[in-house]
Design a protein around this motif. Structure first.
Motif, PDB file in Angstrom:
ATOM      1  N   ILE A 142       0.834  -1.205   0.000  1.00 24.11           N
ATOM      2  CA  ILE A 142       0.000   0.000   0.000  1.00 24.11           C
ATOM      3  C   ILE A 142       0.864   1.248   0.000  1.00 24.11           C
ATOM      4  O   ILE A 142       0.740   2.112  -0.848  1.00 24.11           O
ATOM      5  N   ILE A 143       1.743   1.376   0.981  1.00 25.23           N
ATOM      6  CA  ILE A 143       2.597   2.559   1.078  1.00 25.23           C
ATOM      7  C   ILE A 143       4.028   2.140   0.746  1.00 25.23           C
ATOM      8  O   ILE A 143       4.676   1.450   1.511  1.00 25.23           O
ATOM      9  N   HIS A 144       4.504   2.603  -0.395  1.00 26.93           N
ATOM     10  CA  HIS A 144       5.827   2.226  -0.867  1.00 26.93           C
ATOM     11  C   HIS A 144       6.900   3.142  -0.288  1.00 26.93           C
ATOM     12  O   HIS A 144       7.958   2.689   0.125  1.00 26.93           O
ATOM     13  N   GLU A 145       6.667   4.426  -0.241  1.00 27.25           N
ATOM     14  CA  GLU A 145       7.605   5.420   0.279  1.00 27.25           C
ATOM     15  C   GLU A 145       6.986   6.055   1.524  1.00 27.25           C
ATOM     16  O   GLU A 145       6.363   7.099   1.464  1.00 27.25           O
ATOM     17  N   PHE A 146       7.174   5.426   2.654  1.00 29.75           N
ATOM     18  CA  PHE A 146       6.504   5.814   3.894  1.00 29.75           C
ATOM     19  C   PHE A 146       6.866   7.227   4.349  1.00 29.75           C
ATOM     20  O   PHE A 146       6.001   8.063   4.592  1.00 29.75           O
ATOM     21  N   GLU A 147       8.151   7.522   4.457  1.00 31.82           N
ATOM     22  CA  GLU A 147       8.595   8.836   4.950  1.00 31.82           C
ATOM     23  C   GLU A 147       8.224   9.962   3.983  1.00 31.82           C
ATOM     24  O   GLU A 147       7.792  11.033   4.401  1.00 31.82           O
ATOM     25  N   ALA A 148       8.366   9.726   2.698  1.00 31.71           N
ATOM     26  CA  ALA A 148       8.004  10.741   1.709  1.00 31.71           C
ATOM     27  C   ALA A 148       6.508  11.032   1.751  1.00 31.71           C
ATOM     28  O   ALA A 148       6.095  12.190   1.659  1.00 31.71           O
ATOM     29  N   LEU A 149       5.692  10.004   1.923  1.00 33.09           N
ATOM     30  CA  LEU A 149       4.243  10.200   2.024  1.00 33.09           C
ATOM     31  C   LEU A 149       3.896  11.024   3.256  1.00 33.09           C
ATOM     32  O   LEU A 149       3.031  11.891   3.209  1.00 33.09           O
ATOM     33  N   GLU A 150       4.587  10.783   4.339  1.00 35.76           N
ATOM     34  CA  GLU A 150       4.353  11.547   5.568  1.00 35.76           C
ATOM     35  C   GLU A 150       4.690  13.029   5.370  1.00 35.76           C
ATOM     36  O   GLU A 150       3.915  13.908   5.759  1.00 35.76           O
ATOM     37  N   ILE A 188      -5.350  -6.616   1.671  1.00 37.87           N
ATOM     38  CA  ILE A 188      -4.572  -5.819   2.617  1.00 37.87           C
ATOM     39  C   ILE A 188      -4.215  -6.684   3.815  1.00 37.87           C
ATOM     40  O   ILE A 188      -5.076  -7.319   4.414  1.00 37.87           O
ATOM     41  N   THR A 189      -2.946  -6.684   4.163  1.00 39.55           N
ATOM     42  CA  THR A 189      -2.498  -7.471   5.311  1.00 39.55           C
ATOM     43  C   THR A 189      -2.581  -6.633   6.584  1.00 39.55           C
ATOM     44  O   THR A 189      -2.728  -5.414   6.535  1.00 39.55           O
ATOM     45  N   ASP A 190      -2.468  -7.301   7.711  1.00 42.51           N
ATOM     46  CA  ASP A 190      -2.465  -6.613   9.001  1.00 42.51           C
ATOM     47  C   ASP A 190      -1.268  -5.668   9.127  1.00 42.51           C
ATOM     48  O   ASP A 190      -1.362  -4.615   9.755  1.00 42.51           O
ATOM     49  N   ILE A 191      -0.160  -6.029   8.534  1.00 39.67           N
ATOM     50  CA  ILE A 191       1.041  -5.184   8.577  1.00 39.67           C
ATOM     51  C   ILE A 191       0.798  -3.888   7.817  1.00 39.67           C
ATOM     52  O   ILE A 191       1.207  -2.811   8.248  1.00 39.67           O
ATOM     53  N   GLU A 192       0.096  -3.966   6.694  1.00 32.62           N
ATOM     54  CA  GLU A 192      -0.210  -2.765   5.917  1.00 32.62           C
ATOM     55  C   GLU A 192      -1.198  -1.867   6.655  1.00 32.62           C
ATOM     56  O   GLU A 192      -1.071  -0.645   6.618  1.00 32.62           O
ATOM     57  N   ILE A 193      -2.154  -2.455   7.341  1.00 33.14           N
ATOM     58  CA  ILE A 193      -3.072  -1.660   8.159  1.00 33.14           C
ATOM     59  C   ILE A 193      -2.299  -0.974   9.272  1.00 33.14           C
ATOM     60  O   ILE A 193      -2.521   0.197   9.573  1.00 33.14           O
ATOM     61  N   ARG A 194      -1.355  -1.688   9.866  1.00 30.32           N
ATOM     62  CA  ARG A 194      -0.513  -1.090  10.917  1.00 30.32           C
ATOM     63  C   ARG A 194       0.333   0.042  10.337  1.00 30.32           C
ATOM     64  O   ARG A 194       0.551   1.066  10.989  1.00 30.32           O
ATOM     65  N   ALA A 195       0.812  -0.109   9.112  1.00 29.98           N
ATOM     66  CA  ALA A 195       1.594   0.953   8.462  1.00 29.98           C
ATOM     67  C   ALA A 195       0.741   2.203   8.259  1.00 29.98           C
ATOM     68  O   ALA A 195       1.213   3.327   8.466  1.00 29.98           O
ATOM     69  N   ILE A 196      -0.520   2.025   7.872  1.00 30.02           N
ATOM     70  CA  ILE A 196      -1.425   3.174   7.712  1.00 30.02           C
ATOM     71  C   ILE A 196      -1.635   3.850   9.064  1.00 30.02           C
ATOM     72  O   ILE A 196      -1.597   5.073   9.178  1.00 30.02           O
ATOM     73  N   ARG A 197      -1.843   3.050  10.120  1.00 24.83           N
ATOM     74  CA  ARG A 197      -2.028   3.613  11.464  1.00 24.83           C
ATOM     75  C   ARG A 197      -0.788   4.391  11.917  1.00 24.83           C
ATOM     76  O   ARG A 197      -0.899   5.490  12.450  1.00 24.83           O
ATOM     77  N   ASP A 198       0.397   3.819  11.690  1.00 20.77           N
ATOM     78  CA  ASP A 198       1.642   4.508  12.069  1.00 20.77           C
ATOM     79  C   ASP A 198       1.795   5.811  11.301  1.00 20.77           C
ATOM     80  O   ASP A 198       2.179   6.832  11.862  1.00 20.77           O
ATOM     81  N   TYR A 199       1.498   5.766  10.018  1.00 20.02           N
ATOM     82  CA  TYR A 199       1.576   6.959   9.169  1.00 20.02           C
ATOM     83  C   TYR A 199       0.671   8.063   9.711  1.00 20.02           C
ATOM     84  O   TYR A 199       1.076   9.223   9.833  1.00 20.02           O
ATOM     85  N   LEU A 200      -0.558   7.722  10.081  1.00 20.58           N
ATOM     86  CA  LEU A 200      -1.496   8.716  10.597  1.00 20.58           C
ATOM     87  C   LEU A 200      -1.129   9.169  12.009  1.00 20.58           C
ATOM     88  O   LEU A 200      -1.304  10.340  12.355  1.00 20.58           O
ATOM     89  N   GLU A 201      -0.601   8.283  12.825  1.00 20.71           N
ATOM     90  CA  GLU A 201      -0.148   8.674  14.167  1.00 20.71           C
ATOM     91  C   GLU A 201       1.015   9.649  14.088  1.00 20.71           C
ATOM     92  O   GLU A 201       1.121  10.574  14.882  1.00 20.71           O
ATOM     93  N   HIS A 202       1.898   9.461  13.114  1.00 25.34           N
ATOM     94  CA  HIS A 202       3.017  10.386  12.927  1.00 25.34           C
ATOM     95  C   HIS A 202       2.528  11.768  12.507  1.00 25.34           C
ATOM     96  O   HIS A 202       3.215  12.754  12.725  1.00 25.34           O
ATOM     97  N   LEU A 203       1.337  11.821  11.900  1.00 23.95           N
ATOM     98  CA  LEU A 203       0.742  13.102  11.526  1.00 23.95           C
ATOM     99  C   LEU A 203       0.008  13.749  12.695  1.00 23.95           C
ATOM    100  O   LEU A 203      -0.457  14.873  12.582  1.00 23.95           O
ATOM    101  N   GLY A 204      -0.119  13.039  13.811  1.00 19.43           N
ATOM    102  CA  GLY A 204      -0.732  13.599  15.007  1.00 19.43           C
ATOM    103  C   GLY A 204      -2.126  13.104  15.317  1.00 19.43           C
ATOM    104  O   GLY A 204      -2.828  13.712  16.118  1.00 19.43           O
ATOM    105  N   ALA A 205      -2.552  12.016  14.718  1.00 21.98           N
ATOM    106  CA  ALA A 205      -3.914  11.517  14.932  1.00 21.98           C
ATOM    107  C   ALA A 205      -4.089  10.948  16.330  1.00 21.98           C
ATOM    108  O   ALA A 205      -3.215  10.251  16.842  1.00 21.98           O
TER     109      ALA A 205
END
Length: 178
Positions: A76-84, A117-134
């Motif tokens: 789902i998210i290939h470039e995690f830091e760049a997307l953030e 979608i795997t559980d790891i990808e869902i966790r990656a989405i959650r981490d991405y949004l938490e880093h944004l302050g969610a």
């Protein structure tokens, strides 16, 4: 401080990225391909549409790197830091000032990767949004990726009425992952 709180809806497709503020109604839609300079600042967005007159983009830099974080057949998210960095830039433009905390994020993926979608990808989405302050994160189940924004807005209003409790009634129970 209610003034510094904001809530956002993010819809990610393979080629489009849409962000809307629930509080002030501002929105930005652009292509998922963007460029960052060597200082990790957004210098170029493609096919931009917005409710705002103009975005604050630094166009003086010449050395850039292109990114497309959703351009991978499996992940789902290939470039995690760049997307953030890209999303943080869009959120700052939507709110006109730096917010201290983003209360709620609703994330909708408008496609399903090969194999689901795997559980790891869902966790990656959650981490991405938490880093944004969610503080609260809701992910739209990919089976319902054609859900309308009106239904998402109705869900958002219901969750705000329930104070800090995560409330998913039978109407929304299968649609949103809390």
């Amino acid at each position: 401080m209610k003034f510094f709180e904001n809530s956002f809806y993010i819809k990610a497709c393979k080629d489009k990225f849409f962000v809307k503020s629930f509080i002030n109604g501002n929105w930005i839609q652009c292509n998922t391909e963007f460029e960052l300079n060597e200082n990790y600042k957004v210098v170029r967005l493609n096919k931009l549409e917005s409710s705002l007159k103009e975005l604050k983009i630094d166009r003086t830099q010449t050395t850039t790197s292109k990114f497309n974080p959703f351009n991978h057949p499996r992940v789902i998210i290939h470039e995690f830091e760049a997307l953030e960095i890209f999303t943080r830039f869009l959120l700052k433009n939507l709110t006109f000032e730096f917010w201290r905390k983003a209360k709620t994020f609703i994330f909708q993926l408008d496609y399903e990767p090969i194999g689901g979608i795997t559980d790891i990808e869902i966790r990656a989405i959650r981490d991405y949004l938490e880093h944004l302050g969610a503080q609260k994160i809701y992910i739209v189940n990919p089976k319902y990726n054609s859900i309308s924004f009106e239904k998402i807005e109705h869900f958002y209003k219901q969750t705000q009425k329930r104070s800090n409790k995560i409330y998913l009634n039978s109407e929304f129970g299968d649609i949103f992952w809390a």
